[in-house]
Design a protein around this motif. Sequence first.
Motif, PDB file in Angstrom:
ATOM      1  N   ILE A  47     104.272  10.066 158.252  1.00  0.00           N
ATOM      2  CA  ILE A  47     102.825   9.936 158.354  1.00  0.00           C
ATOM      3  C   ILE A  47     102.542   8.998 159.520  1.00  0.00           C
ATOM      4  O   ILE A  47     103.379   8.158 159.874  1.00  0.00           O
ATOM      5  CB  ILE A  47     102.184   9.388 157.054  1.00  0.00           C
ATOM      6  N   GLN A  48     101.386   9.149 160.132  1.00  0.00           N
ATOM      7  CA  GLN A  48     101.016   8.305 161.259  1.00  0.00           C
ATOM      8  C   GLN A  48      99.621   7.753 161.009  1.00  0.00           C
ATOM      9  O   GLN A  48      98.682   8.509 160.748  1.00  0.00           O
ATOM     10  CB  GLN A  48     101.054   9.100 162.568  1.00  0.00           C
ATOM     11  N   GLY A  49      99.505   6.441 161.065  1.00  0.00           N
ATOM     12  CA  GLY A  49      98.214   5.825 160.823  1.00  0.00           C
ATOM     13  C   GLY A  49      98.375   4.517 160.069  1.00  0.00           C
ATOM     14  O   GLY A  49      99.463   3.948 160.005  1.00  0.00           O
ATOM     15  N   ASP A  50      97.299   4.028 159.503  1.00  0.00           N
ATOM     16  CA  ASP A  50      97.307   2.775 158.750  1.00  0.00           C
ATOM     17  C   ASP A  50      98.100   2.962 157.461  1.00  0.00           C
ATOM     18  O   ASP A  50      97.739   3.773 156.598  1.00  0.00           O
ATOM     19  CB  ASP A  50      95.866   2.368 158.438  1.00  0.00           C
ATOM     20  N   VAL A  51      99.166   2.207 157.299  1.00  0.00           N
ATOM     21  CA  VAL A  51     100.046   2.375 156.145  1.00  0.00           C
ATOM     22  C   VAL A  51      99.546   1.646 154.897  1.00  0.00           C
ATOM     23  O   VAL A  51      99.946   1.967 153.782  1.00  0.00           O
ATOM     24  CB  VAL A  51     101.476   1.901 156.510  1.00  0.00           C
ATOM     25  N   LEU A  52      98.666   0.664 155.067  1.00  0.00           N
ATOM     26  CA  LEU A  52      98.274  -0.182 153.941  1.00  0.00           C
ATOM     27  C   LEU A  52      97.687   0.581 152.751  1.00  0.00           C
ATOM     28  O   LEU A  52      97.947   0.209 151.607  1.00  0.00           O
ATOM     29  CB  LEU A  52      97.303  -1.272 154.408  1.00  0.00           C
ATOM     30  N   PRO A  53      96.894   1.633 152.958  1.00  0.00           N
ATOM     31  CA  PRO A  53      96.363   2.348 151.782  1.00  0.00           C
ATOM     32  C   PRO A  53      97.435   3.028 150.938  1.00  0.00           C
ATOM     33  O   PRO A  53      97.154   3.458 149.826  1.00  0.00           O
ATOM     34  CB  PRO A  53      95.426   3.391 152.407  1.00  0.00           C
ATOM     35  N   TYR A  54      98.657   3.117 151.442  1.00  0.00           N
ATOM     36  CA  TYR A  54      99.695   3.879 150.753  1.00  0.00           C
ATOM     37  C   TYR A  54     100.803   3.036 150.138  1.00  0.00           C
ATOM     38  O   TYR A  54     101.599   3.554 149.356  1.00  0.00           O
ATOM     39  CB  TYR A  54     100.334   4.870 151.738  1.00  0.00           C
ATOM     40  N   ILE A  55     100.900   1.763 150.483  1.00  0.00           N
ATOM     41  CA  ILE A  55     102.096   1.002 150.118  1.00  0.00           C
ATOM     42  C   ILE A  55     102.223   0.737 148.618  1.00  0.00           C
ATOM     43  O   ILE A  55     103.329   0.486 148.135  1.00  0.00           O
ATOM     44  CB  ILE A  55     102.194  -0.331 150.901  1.00  0.00           C
ATOM     45  N   ASP A  56     101.123   0.782 147.881  1.00  0.00           N
ATOM     46  CA  ASP A  56     101.200   0.544 146.438  1.00  0.00           C
ATOM     47  C   ASP A  56     101.426   1.831 145.645  1.00  0.00           C
ATOM     48  O   ASP A  56     101.492   1.797 144.407  1.00  0.00           O
ATOM     49  CB  ASP A  56      99.924  -0.143 145.942  1.00  0.00           C
ATOM     50  N   GLY A  57     101.541   2.969 146.330  1.00  0.00           N
ATOM     51  CA  GLY A  57     101.735   4.231 145.637  1.00  0.00           C
ATOM     52  C   GLY A  57     100.449   4.754 145.034  1.00  0.00           C
ATOM     53  O   GLY A  57      99.343   4.310 145.384  1.00  0.00           O
ATOM     54  N   ASN A  58     100.566   5.706 144.086  1.00  0.00           N
ATOM     55  CA  ASN A  58      99.396   6.322 143.435  1.00  0.00           C
ATOM     56  C   ASN A  58      98.363   6.752 144.477  1.00  0.00           C
ATOM     57  O   ASN A  58      97.214   6.323 144.469  1.00  0.00           O
ATOM     58  CB  ASN A  58      98.770   5.358 142.425  1.00  0.00           C
ATOM     59  N   CYS A  59      98.809   7.622 145.374  1.00  0.00           N
ATOM     60  CA  CYS A  59      97.958   8.006 146.497  1.00  0.00           C
ATOM     61  C   CYS A  59      98.332   9.418 146.945  1.00  0.00           C
ATOM     62  O   CYS A  59      99.279  10.021 146.433  1.00  0.00           O
ATOM     63  CB  CYS A  59      98.138   7.024 147.657  1.00  0.00           C
ATOM     64  N   ILE A  60      97.579   9.923 147.889  1.00  0.00           N
ATOM     65  CA  ILE A  60      97.896  11.189 148.541  1.00  0.00           C
ATOM     66  C   ILE A  60      98.137  10.896 150.016  1.00  0.00           C
ATOM     67  O   ILE A  60      97.282  10.294 150.677  1.00  0.00           O
ATOM     68  CB  ILE A  60      96.767  12.212 148.374  1.00  0.00           C
ATOM     69  N   VAL A  61      99.301  11.286 150.512  1.00  0.00           N
ATOM     70  CA  VAL A  61      99.622  11.078 151.923  1.00  0.00           C
ATOM     71  C   VAL A  61      99.695  12.429 152.615  1.00  0.00           C
ATOM     72  O   VAL A  61     100.102  13.426 152.028  1.00  0.00           O
ATOM     73  CB  VAL A  61     100.951  10.314 152.100  1.00  0.00           C
ATOM     74  N   THR A  62      99.276  12.440 153.871  1.00  0.00           N
ATOM     75  CA  THR A  62      99.341  13.652 154.673  1.00  0.00           C
ATOM     76  C   THR A  62     100.366  13.449 155.771  1.00  0.00           C
ATOM     77  O   THR A  62     100.210  12.567 156.627  1.00  0.00           O
ATOM     78  CB  THR A  62      97.971  13.994 155.287  1.00  0.00           C
ATOM     79  N   THR A  63     101.430  14.227 155.741  1.00  0.00           N
ATOM     80  CA  THR A  63     102.472  14.107 156.756  1.00  0.00           C
ATOM     81  C   THR A  63     102.014  14.760 158.051  1.00  0.00           C
ATOM     82  O   THR A  63     101.013  15.478 158.092  1.00  0.00           O
ATOM     83  CB  THR A  63     103.784  14.741 156.258  1.00  0.00           C
ATOM     84  N   MET A  64     102.766  14.502 159.117  1.00  0.00           N
ATOM     85  CA  MET A  64     102.334  14.918 160.447  1.00  0.00           C
ATOM     86  C   MET A  64     102.351  16.434 160.647  1.00  0.00           C
ATOM     87  O   MET A  64     101.860  16.928 161.663  1.00  0.00           O
ATOM     88  CB  MET A  64     103.182  14.222 161.507  1.00  0.00           C
ATOM     89  N   ASP A  65     102.893  17.173 159.671  1.00  0.00           N
ATOM     90  CA  ASP A  65     102.810  18.637 159.739  1.00  0.00           C
ATOM     91  C   ASP A  65     101.555  19.168 159.060  1.00  0.00           C
ATOM     92  O   ASP A  65     101.358  20.369 158.949  1.00  0.00           O
ATOM     93  CB  ASP A  65     104.056  19.266 159.109  1.00  0.00           C
ATOM     94  N   GLY A  66     100.695  18.236 158.573  1.00  0.00           N
ATOM     95  CA  GLY A  66      99.445  18.622 157.945  1.00  0.00           C
ATOM     96  C   GLY A  66      99.521  18.830 156.453  1.00  0.00           C
ATOM     97  O   GLY A  66      98.507  19.146 155.826  1.00  0.00           O
ATOM     98  N   SER A  67     100.695  18.644 155.842  1.00  0.00           N
ATOM     99  CA  SER A  67     100.853  18.845 154.402  1.00  0.00           C
ATOM    100  C   SER A  67     100.459  17.589 153.634  1.00  0.00           C
ATOM    101  O   SER A  67     100.787  16.471 154.041  1.00  0.00           O
ATOM    102  CB  SER A  67     102.307  19.210 154.076  1.00  0.00           C
ATOM    103  N   ALA A  68      99.771  17.767 152.508  1.00  0.00           N
ATOM    104  CA  ALA A  68      99.377  16.655 151.643  1.00  0.00           C
ATOM    105  C   ALA A  68     100.375  16.522 150.498  1.00  0.00           C
ATOM    106  O   ALA A  68     100.851  17.523 149.952  1.00  0.00           O
ATOM    107  CB  ALA A  68      97.976  16.872 151.102  1.00  0.00           C
ATOM    108  N   HIS A  69     100.685  15.280 150.141  1.00  0.00           N
ATOM    109  CA  HIS A  69     101.664  15.012 149.089  1.00  0.00           C
ATOM    110  C   HIS A  69     101.095  13.955 148.147  1.00  0.00           C
ATOM    111  O   HIS A  69     100.669  12.891 148.587  1.00  0.00           O
ATOM    112  CB  HIS A  69     102.985  14.499 149.680  1.00  0.00           C
ATOM    113  N   ARG A  70     101.103  14.247 146.860  1.00  0.00           N
ATOM    114  CA  ARG A  70     100.634  13.284 145.873  1.00  0.00           C
ATOM    115  C   ARG A  70     101.789  12.374 145.452  1.00  0.00           C
ATOM    116  O   ARG A  70     102.870  12.844 145.111  1.00  0.00           O
ATOM    117  CB  ARG A  70     100.065  13.993 144.644  1.00  0.00           C
ATOM    118  N   ILE A  71     101.546  11.071 145.490  1.00  0.00           N
ATOM    119  CA  ILE A  71     102.524  10.085 145.054  1.00  0.00           C
ATOM    120  C   ILE A  71     102.044   9.502 143.730  1.00  0.00           C
ATOM    121  O   ILE A  71     101.048   8.771 143.681  1.00  0.00           O
ATOM    122  CB  ILE A  71     102.701   8.960 146.095  1.00  0.00           C
ATOM    123  N   ASP A  72     102.709   9.861 142.634  1.00  0.00           N
ATOM    124  CA  ASP A  72     102.374   9.332 141.318  1.00  0.00           C
ATOM    125  C   ASP A  72     103.279   8.144 141.014  1.00  0.00           C
ATOM    126  O   ASP A  72     104.503   8.262 141.043  1.00  0.00           O
ATOM    127  CB  ASP A  72     102.568  10.407 140.247  1.00  0.00           C
TER     128      ASP A  72
END
Length: 204
Positions: free
Chosen positions: A8-33
Amino acid sequence: GGHPEWHIQGDVLPYIDGNCIVTTMDGSAHRIDGTWDLLIAHPPCTYLSNAGARHLWKGHVLNQERYAKGLDAKNFFLKFLNANCPKICVENPVPSRVYELPKYTQIIQPYEYGHPYSKRTCLWLKNLPPLQPTDIMEPVGTWCPSGSYSHKHSIQHKGLFTKDRAKNRSKTFLGIAQAMAQQWGSTKKTPAPAATGNGGMEKN
């Protein structure tokens, strides 16, 4: 590295605690539970490093503008160290005392991991064992030292002093990255892929 689906490319802070949705650089979204299994962070060290401490002072007067930037960098650093993750490593050079960062866990050197250079690197670890040397070598010089350091040394070492020191100094040596993956990745039975950068994250 030719694998946009891993990054992923961008601000990492919204993702570091988990429980989020990240979008990888190929455009795919991934849910982190839940939380990530392991967080390895490499926050910028420009204003925190002891090597840059000389820029903090104008004579005997503290450079308030640079000091304020250092406090912002400290806050960013602590976001990783205090993230909601069971296993954490934060990497940085030896910090300036003025910022009163928490005490680091250990200091490692590239020459302990198959690269014949010295470059003191601190690791702040949570619930991780200290990284163990894998291939100790005799160092031939210091890797990308500060400009003031390079002027004090002979011509035989000039090959180590690149013009783009900041960029080259920020790179992680392959031997160290492999040691992290092998030693810390094996703390779980199922190996996990890792993506690291300015705050790397790993998830099974």
